[in-house]
Design a protein around this motif. Structure first.
Motif, mmCIF file in Angstrom:
data_model
loop_
_atom_site.group_PDB
_atom_site.id
_atom_site.type_symbol
_atom_site.label_atom_id
_atom_site.label_comp_id
_atom_site.label_asym_id
_atom_site.label_seq_id
_atom_site.Cartn_x
_atom_site.Cartn_y
_atom_site.Cartn_z
ATOM 1 N N SER A 63 0.863 -1.173 0.000
ATOM 2 C CA SER A 63 0.000 0.000 0.000
ATOM 3 C C SER A 63 0.898 1.221 0.000
ATOM 4 O O SER A 63 1.902 1.277 0.693
ATOM 5 C CB SER A 63 -0.885 0.017 1.248
ATOM 6 N N HIS A 64 0.537 2.224 -0.781
ATOM 7 C CA HIS A 64 1.359 3.420 -0.880
ATOM 8 C C HIS A 64 0.683 4.608 -0.171
ATOM 9 O O HIS A 64 1.055 5.749 -0.401
ATOM 10 C CB HIS A 64 1.595 3.768 -2.355
ATOM 11 N N GLN A 65 -0.317 4.310 0.653
ATOM 12 C CA GLN A 65 -1.023 5.400 1.306
ATOM 13 C C GLN A 65 -0.201 6.036 2.415
ATOM 14 O O GLN A 65 -0.103 7.239 2.523
ATOM 15 C CB GLN A 65 -2.362 4.899 1.876
ATOM 16 N N THR A 93 9.032 4.505 -0.748
ATOM 17 C CA THR A 93 8.735 3.648 -1.889
ATOM 18 C C THR A 93 7.972 4.458 -2.925
ATOM 19 O O THR A 93 6.819 4.829 -2.695
ATOM 20 C CB THR A 93 7.873 2.450 -1.465
ATOM 21 N N LYS A 125 5.587 5.509 -5.849
ATOM 22 C CA LYS A 125 4.381 4.904 -6.398
ATOM 23 C C LYS A 125 4.524 4.891 -7.911
ATOM 24 O O LYS A 125 4.550 5.926 -8.555
ATOM 25 C CB LYS A 125 3.129 5.682 -5.982
ATOM 26 N N THR A 148 3.638 4.510 -11.755
ATOM 27 C CA THR A 148 2.526 4.627 -12.684
ATOM 28 C C THR A 148 2.883 3.863 -13.947
ATOM 29 O O THR A 148 3.967 3.309 -14.072
ATOM 30 C CB THR A 148 2.273 6.099 -13.020
ATOM 31 N N GLN A 186 7.492 -3.407 -9.612
ATOM 32 C CA GLN A 186 6.975 -2.847 -8.373
ATOM 33 C C GLN A 186 8.157 -2.197 -7.678
ATOM 34 O O GLN A 186 9.234 -2.786 -7.603
ATOM 35 C CB GLN A 186 6.382 -3.933 -7.469
#
Length: 342
Positions: free
Chosen positions: A150-152, A205, A207, A209, A219
């Motif tokens: 998760s990149h939140q 990390t 994110k 696209t 990833q």
């Protein structure tokens, strides 16, 4: 820096080093300059060398805490969140630059203490180790698991789970830890040196696209993420601060340049001592070794796809692919996908 503790809230709030503290005063020959932000450390160095602001006969090191227009291969964008390494080293050179240089750099970077320590733990736990992926990346393919990040926010990384691959026929993701960008520098049409750029994910990390993952099965992963993958009972690992990484990575780049020059001097003699030594080390760190690949190549709009098994490098640094008919093809470029068994 305290030992890494993936459950510690204090780590995510940890302040980064100040601007002044990141200068490498003890390596004056590198003429190190550190910036809070750079459009691109490679681009800034090249521009300064070509317009005469920097002496092309000397080495120059440029680091930045962030980049606003970081670049990867073929002009693709490279996201640059704070907390990672964005480093470019210029080295004068008079030998033609070949694809071997980025591979040599990858091998030297993979020897850094933090990567060696992490690999030791990953190996003990039966996990894929960090290696060099042809032609300019550091990271690993996970044969059994695909980690869903998760990149939140940082705290969600602690809850990330490893999920089995649903099908052995699907494309396996490459977990990209670092990228290498080599660019020759010319003045008046003459080669004067090379800029070696490295982006290493340490605390953050990116994110990815569709553009930043270069259209491939990538990833992003950081050193911090890899620590979080280890079993809680494993010995705690202390991640180096950025200044230490600048020093170690600069030394790795200088060692790579020396090694590349040795190969250039050795080639006309017909000797292969340095080349064979490098190829043996690369084989031990090859992230693609033995994997089944689908390689897509574009020849002026004509798409050609080859499938086979990776079998190391040839003497020019090309990736060797053993096709199903036994033929070995040497690949200079192309999109690589790792696929499961048919």
């Amino acid at each position: 820096m305290p030992p890494f503790n993936p459950s510690s809230d204090a780590l995510s709030a940890q302040p980064f080093e100040s601007f002044d503290s990141l200068e490498l005063e003890h390596l004056p020959k590198l003429n190190h300059r550190h910036l809070i932000n750079s459009p691109s450390t490679n681009s800034e160095l090249i521009t300064a060398l070509q317009n005469g602001s920097l002496n092309a006969a000397e080495m120059h090191l440029l680091t930045a805490e962030t980049q606003s227009a970081g670049r990867g291969q073929h002009g693709r964008s490279w996201q640059s969140p704070r907390g990672n390494v964005y480093l470019s080293l210029y080295h004068p050179v008079h030998l033609p630059i070949s694809g071997l240089l980025s591979l040599i750099i990858g091998v030297e970077l993979a020897k850094m203490p933090v990567i060696q320590v992490l690999n030791e733990q990953l190996r003990k736990q039966g996990l894929a180790t960090i290696g060099v992926k042809w032609a300019n990346d550091l990271g690993f393919y996970s044969h059994q698991y695909s980690k869903q990040y998760s990149h939140q926010n940082h705290t969600e990384l602690n809850d990330a789970t490893l999920k089995p691959l649903e099908s052995t026929k699907q494309t396996l993701p490459f977990h990209k830890l670092a990228g290498i960008l080599i660019e020759p520098v010319t003045k008046s049409g003459k080669l004067v040196g090379v800029v070696m750029g490295v982006g290493l994910n340490v605390q953050a990390t990116p994110k990815l696209t569709a553009q930043t993952c270069e259209g491939m099965s990538y990833q992003a992963i950081s050193l911090r993420d890899i620590c979080a993958m280890l079993e809680p009972k494993a010995p705690p690992i202390s991640l180096p601060d950025l200044k230490t990484l600048y020093q170690q990575m600069s030394e790795a780049l200088m060692a790579a340049m020396t090694r590349f020059e040795y190969l250039g001097l050795e080639k006309p003699t017909g000797q292969r001592y340095y080349l064979d030594s490098f190829l043996a080390q690369f084989d031990a760190m090859d992230a693609l070794a033995g994997l089944r690949l689908r390689v897509t190549q574009d020849y002026n709009g004509n798409i050609e796809t080859l499938t086979g098994y990776a079998c190391g490098l040839d003497t020019h640094g090309c990736l060797q692919l053993r096709e199903y008919n036994g033929k070995i093809s040497a690949l200079f470029t192309g999109r690589i996908d790792v696929i499961g068994d048919a």
